[in-house]
Design an enzyme around this catalytic site. Structure first.
Site, PDB file in Angstrom:
ATOM      1  N   GLN A 212       0.862  -1.390   0.263  1.00  0.00           N
ATOM      2  CA  GLN A 212       0.046  -0.182  -0.198  1.00  0.00           C
ATOM      3  C   GLN A 212       0.739   1.676  -0.038  1.00  0.00           C
ATOM      4  O   GLN A 212       0.256   2.040  -0.916  1.00  0.00           O
ATOM      5  CB  GLN A 212      -0.957   0.082   1.242  1.00  0.00           C
ATOM      6  CG  GLN A 212      -2.566  -0.650   0.936  1.00  0.00           C
ATOM      7  CD  GLN A 212      -2.926   0.664  -0.415  1.00  0.00           C
ATOM      8  OE1 GLN A 212      -2.758  -0.506  -1.539  1.00  0.00           O
ATOM      9  NE2 GLN A 212      -3.481   1.675  -0.520  1.00  0.00           N
ATOM     10  N   CYS A 213       1.961   1.785   0.672  1.00  0.00           N
ATOM     11  CA  CYS A 213       2.785   2.433   0.476  1.00  0.00           C
ATOM     12  C   CYS A 213       3.113   2.797  -0.240  1.00  0.00           C
ATOM     13  O   CYS A 213       4.052   3.968  -0.697  1.00  0.00           O
ATOM     14  CB  CYS A 213       3.705   2.562   1.634  1.00  0.00           C
ATOM     15  SG  CYS A 213       5.075   0.918   2.025  1.00  0.00           S
ATOM     16  N   THR A 214       3.861   1.837  -1.593  1.00  0.00           N
ATOM     17  CA  THR A 214       4.029   2.121  -3.067  1.00  0.00           C
ATOM     18  C   THR A 214       2.837   2.529  -2.902  1.00  0.00           C
ATOM     19  O   THR A 214       3.269   3.458  -4.234  1.00  0.00           O
ATOM     20  CB  THR A 214       4.449   0.400  -3.043  1.00  0.00           C
ATOM     21  OG1 THR A 214       5.052   0.170  -2.426  1.00  0.00           O
ATOM     22  CG2 THR A 214       5.085   0.770  -4.352  1.00  0.00           C
ATOM     23  N   ASN A 217       2.226   6.497  -1.362  1.00  0.00           N
ATOM     24  CA  ASN A 217       3.666   7.361  -1.338  1.00  0.00           C
ATOM     25  C   ASN A 217       4.926   7.632  -2.587  1.00  0.00           C
ATOM     26  O   ASN A 217       5.258   8.666  -2.871  1.00  0.00           O
ATOM     27  CB  ASN A 217       3.717   7.217  -0.498  1.00  0.00           C
ATOM     28  CG  ASN A 217       2.879   7.111   0.855  1.00  0.00           C
ATOM     29  OD1 ASN A 217       2.361   8.042   0.433  1.00  0.00           O
ATOM     30  ND2 ASN A 217       2.883   7.186   1.842  1.00  0.00           N
TER      31      ASN A 217
END
Lengths: 445, 521
Positions: A212-214, A217
């Site tokens: 998810q962070c990839t 963000n």
């Protein structure tokens, strides 16, 4: 059109087959007796083909030309333009129609006296009484869940003798084929003897999921940009109306995604987004060609022929094929798991700490047995109790609180048996709980 | 914002295969012209797999008429068309699979006469394919195609056995699309621009944020630099001990003064990744032996005005490796994904792509020089010249996988086969060791049988009543004739022992049967 059904015409037509049926050879199965009767034997065998797509079309053709004439075929899909590069029983004028029906029509037209019964259905629409009609079942499916389902259905139809051994006549052999680009595999499954689909779940490659962070963000690849649009932007903006989900086949939907993914990509100096790429990511498209399907289907068809006639020894029992560079094939028998939750016919035993919460038990089951949406029931004091169910909103609301409760609070005692169902199974799995005290170390495996 | 156009009909129809071989591969397929000799189950199944994805054109040659037996194995005939020319009917039904494909047929004379008359132009095809063609005809055809330099694919389906054999004078492999390649990152011969970029990173003055997002590639290079300084070496760690030293330095670099207890409990994704990818990053960058062979190949060394463009480009690449490349191939320019922030990743991609572009440019210039030297440049069409750069780019991207394939010609096969047999270790008579060669030898015997009796062993009309005794008797006669032929053809003891009786018996059983499922494979 039909052609004369007399013996002499039949014999002449199937000359090629007869040479291996009426003659013995050093490589035959020990049960083989060459005979002129075998040809009519093939004609009486009912086979089921699951899937009328890339593999299904090839399988249907192959079976019809190996003398089988009582064939049923199941497929719930309709025909798409993108199918036509390999699903050769369909033409442009068939787009939108039922795959099973058009495939059946084509074959019956091209190969007279062959009877094909189409079913535009999901495999889950049928029960054991349907499947038990067939001597052999061949699959050309494109989903692991479906494979697991039919696998467990056939196991549920097995009969056991007093020594807990499978009664051989209750086995319906399952021939399973799968392809992806230039790679494919085919296997012969005799439940109780060979490994089954569930025994070898590890052979399936894991699905690629981006963290998810990839996505949120740190996008670096064009895929990340597309996933951002599909998982974050679309739910936020609902561009085609509330409640309208992404339709991977809609040109408009894809164009919208391309536009916004490109914007994000440009903001981050990422290139490579176009229509074809985007649709591939959204639909998780797997590349496919006619040749690989032809190879794998033909291997399956040959095994069906062997099973029906014993004319040659069977494949033992899993073949991998790859023609990216030259031709590579490997055949070996994967191990049958003694503790396979589906084909080993013993209830599954799960160890869990006595103070644990129900959520922990559910998590353990999902992880260990690769369940998708388990349905868990049990019997407490003679009463049936549903512990967990997510298929309807109502049942989800009702059973969600159970997750926070401890096993004790739910009335789950040591040695109690639960029944666990799942979309990947046609029948429930028996699970017996073993409670360990806090003193002992609980190994979650 | 310009309207993004959706794909056209053909792009949708061919979508699933375009994802495998790209538009470039598709164009090549659509320029393909194939000749099929034989309109049987095997040939039509082969052609089907070419027509469906959009082959340019095919011609099918067969003088026979459709029989009822054909209807029991061939999908591209129909019982209502019995006694019609096989070539015509199969051509028609194959074309129905894909109206974009052009197909023609030749139904007279038979292939033997066609070859004798020598009026048929095989040179119009890129590939010729034969399906179950008798050996004596095949030998004539294959030597003709060998001199024309047209690739020949010989296919055979015989009972449960199938064979494929390729005869090609020279075939160039350019875009192999291989699976799972090792990335071309060159930590052992780092790009100058990469080194400069890394030197601008000071591990001692990184903020916590920067440390968390440091790309694994830079981490590894920094570690390597330190290891090299420590050990006074200029290459990469090789031994177990050296690797451990390397990992220790890596471990040290993963510490940061700003990390608190909770940071330390979670794992550092970028450092974990660095550790995980060591095997594919700490590799020696070299020129693969296949490429070196290409550089030493006669066609490369003896470049002439007549040479194929492939060899011109190989030559240009060779010049590059001897000069600017400093012993290495052009940079591929692809950087695998890694855990980091966007800017850091994009910066790395730019560095490698920039170098790849430069290398490609250099090779392109060498190519132009070579073409001029050999008087090829001026005779090129403006179209060809314009696409040269694109072509060089493709070669550079695939530099590691370029290759050439050459096979033996079929005419000399018997001698090669006998030589091969001499090399096989004498096996025990256990049937464990049925090598594929034994089947090939068996088929060779069947071919010899055909030459003598004009049919294959076991290939005779089966009785249509229940009387199988006469069939069985004929089968036994064929079998013993076959064994006799074996004795005559392979006369040394070693060669004799390579003939496996069970295989020969099984082949007799088949009687050259065309089982559909085997043809379909």
């Amino acid at each position: 059109m039909t052609i004369p059904d007399d013996d002499s015409t039949k014999r002449k037509r199937w000359t090629h087959l007869r040479r291996v049926l009426e003659r013995a050879g050093p490589f035959k199965d020990p049960n083989f007796e060459p005979s002129t009767e075998l040809l009519s034997g093939i004609e009486s065998v009912r086979i089921l083909i699951i899937g009328a797509g890339g593999l299904g079309c090839e399988l249907l053709k192959d079976m019809a030309l190996m003398g089988f004439c009582r064939i049923d075929i199941i497929d719930m899909d309709t025909i798409d333009l993108a199918n036509l590069n390999r699903q050769f029983l369909f033409t442009k004028t068939d787009i939108g129609k039922s795959k099973a029906e058009i495939a059946a029509k084509f074959i019956m037209n091209r190969i007279p006296n062959c009877n094909v019964t189409p079913h535009m259905n999901k495999i889950q629409d049928f029960d054991a009484s349907f499947y038990s009609q067939f001597r052999i079942i061949v699959c050309g499916l494109d989903s692991i869940v479906a494979r697991r389902w039919i696998n467990s259905m056939l196991v549920s139809m097995l009969q056991y003798d007093e020594n807990n051994q499978v009664v051989p006549t209750s086995i319906i052999p399952l021939i399973d084929g799968g392809t992806e680009g230039f790679k494919g595999n085919a296997r012969v499954i005799m439940h109780g003897y060979t490994s089954c689909i569930e025994c070898t779940l590890d052979l399936f490659p894991p699905q690629v999921n981006f963290p998810q962070c990839t996505i949120a963000n740190n996008p670096r690849l064009p895929e990340h940009c597309v996933e951002w649009v599909t998982s974050i932007l679309w739910p936020k903006e609902k561009p085609f109306g509330p409640g309208v989900n992404i339709d991977g086949d809609s040109v408009e939907h894809i164009q919208w995604i391309v536009e916004h993914a490109t914007k994000r990509a440009n903001e981050h100096n990422i290139t490579g987004i176009n229509f074809r790429f985007t649709q591939g990511v959204v639909k998780r498209i797997i590349p496919a060609v006619a040749s690989t399907n032809a190879v794998i289907a033909s291997i399956c068809a040959t095994e069906v022929f062997k099973l029906a006639t014993s004319s040659v020894l069977l494949m033992n029992n899993y073949t991998m094929f790859n023609d990216i560079e030259g031709i590579y094939m490997l055949t070996y028998p994967p191990e049958k798991r003694e503790d396979c939750p589906i084909c080993s016919n013993v209830p599954v035993r799960v160890q869990i700490n006595e103070t644990a919460k129900f959520q922990e038990l559910v998590d353990q089951l999902i992880e260990k047995y690769q369940l998708i949406a388990p349905l868990i029931c049990t019997q407490i004091d003679g009463q049936s109790k549903t512990l967990y169910m997510t298929s309807t909103q109502q049942m989800l609301e009702l059973t969600k609180p159970h997750l926070r409760m401890t096993l004790q609070e739910l009335g789950l005692t040591n040695g109690i048996e639960m029944l666990v169902g799942d979309p990947a199974r046609a029948s429930s799995m028996r699970v017996i709980i073993s409670l360990t005290s806090s003193m002992e170390t609980t190994t979650a495996k | 914002m310009s309207k993004i156009s959706g794909p056209d009909t053909k792009q949708i129809q061919y979508d699933r295969q375009l994802r495998l071989w790209g538009d470039h591969g598709q164009k090549a397929l659509e320029a393909g012209r194939v000749c099929l000799i034989g309109a049987n189950a095997l040939s039509t199944e082969i052609l089907k797999a070419l027509v469906l994805p959009g082959l340019g054109s095919f011609t099918i040659i067969d003088h026979q008429l459709i029989t009822l037996e054909d209807c029991g194995s061939n999908f591209f005939v129909h019982p209502s068309m019995i006694d019609q020319p096989r070539a015509r009917v199969t051509c028609e039904l194959l074309k129905q699979l894909n109206p974009d494909v052009h197909g023609t047929y030749v139904d007279k004379p038979c292939i033997d006469d066609l070859l004798k008359q020598n009026t048929f132009d095989f040179a119009q095809f890129n590939v010729v394919i034969t399906a179950n063609l008798p050996l004596n005809t095949l030998v004539i055809l294959s030597s003709h195609l060998w001199s024309l330099k047209i690739p020949l694919l010989v296919a055979r389906a015989y009972g449960f056995i199938g064979t494929i054999r390729l005869q090609v004078v020279e075939h160039h492999i350019i875009e192999a699309h291989p699976d799972d390649t090792i990335p071309d990152l060159r930590l052992d011969h780092p790009l100058k621009s990469f080194v400069n970029h890394c030197n601008s990173v000071d591990f001692n003055s990184l903020t916590r944020e920067q440390h968390l997002h440091m790309p694994s590639l830079i981490i590894l290079y920094k570690t390597l630099q330190q290891w090299q300084k420590q050990t006074n070496r200029i290459d990469i760690p090789r031994t177990r001990k050296e690797r451990d030293e390397f990992k220790q330095i890596l471990e040290q670099l993963s510490h940061h003064s700003a990390y608190d207890a909770s940071d330390l409990n979670k794992s550092l994704e970028n450092f974990d990744e660095a550790k995980r990818v060591i095997p594919s990053r700490l590799v020696n960058t070299t020129i693969p032996s296949t490429i070196n062979n290409l550089f030493q190949d006669r066609s490369c060394l003896e470049l002439s005005n007549q040479s194929h463009m492939f060899w011109f480009i190989i030559n240009a690449m060779k010049l590059f490796t001897q000069n600017e490349g400093q012993g290495l191939l052009p940079v591929r320019g692809e950087v695998p994904d890694m855990v980091t922030n966007t800017n850091s990743y994009v910066k790395l991609v730019e560095i490698y792509q920039e170098q790849a572009k430069k290398d490609c440019e250099t090779i392109h210039n060498y190519l132009i020089d070579l073409l001029k030297q050999h008087n090829r440049f001026s005779t090129m069409s403006s179209n060809e010249a314009a696409t040269l750069h694109e072509l060089v780019h493709i070669y550079c991207k695939n530099a590691t996988f370029l290759n050439v394939m050459r096979t033996a010609s079929i005419t000399n096969e018997d001698d090669s086969l006998k030589k091969l047999i001499e090399q096989i270790p004498l096996e025990s008579s256990s049937d464990e060791s049925e090598s594929e060669v034994s089947w090939y030898i068996g088929l060779r015997l069947c071919d010899a049988f055909y030459e003598k009796f004009n049919r294959y062993p076991g290939e005779f009309p089966l009785s249509t009543n229940d009387e199988t005794n006469s069939d069985q008797r004929q089968l036994e006669i064929d079998f013993s004739d076959l064994k006799q032929i074996g004795k005559q053809l392979f006369n040394s003891d070693r060669q004799q022992s390579s003939i496996r009786e069970n295989i020969v018996e099984e082949l007799c059983r088949y009687g050259a049967s065309e089982l559909h499922s085997i043809s379909a494979f």
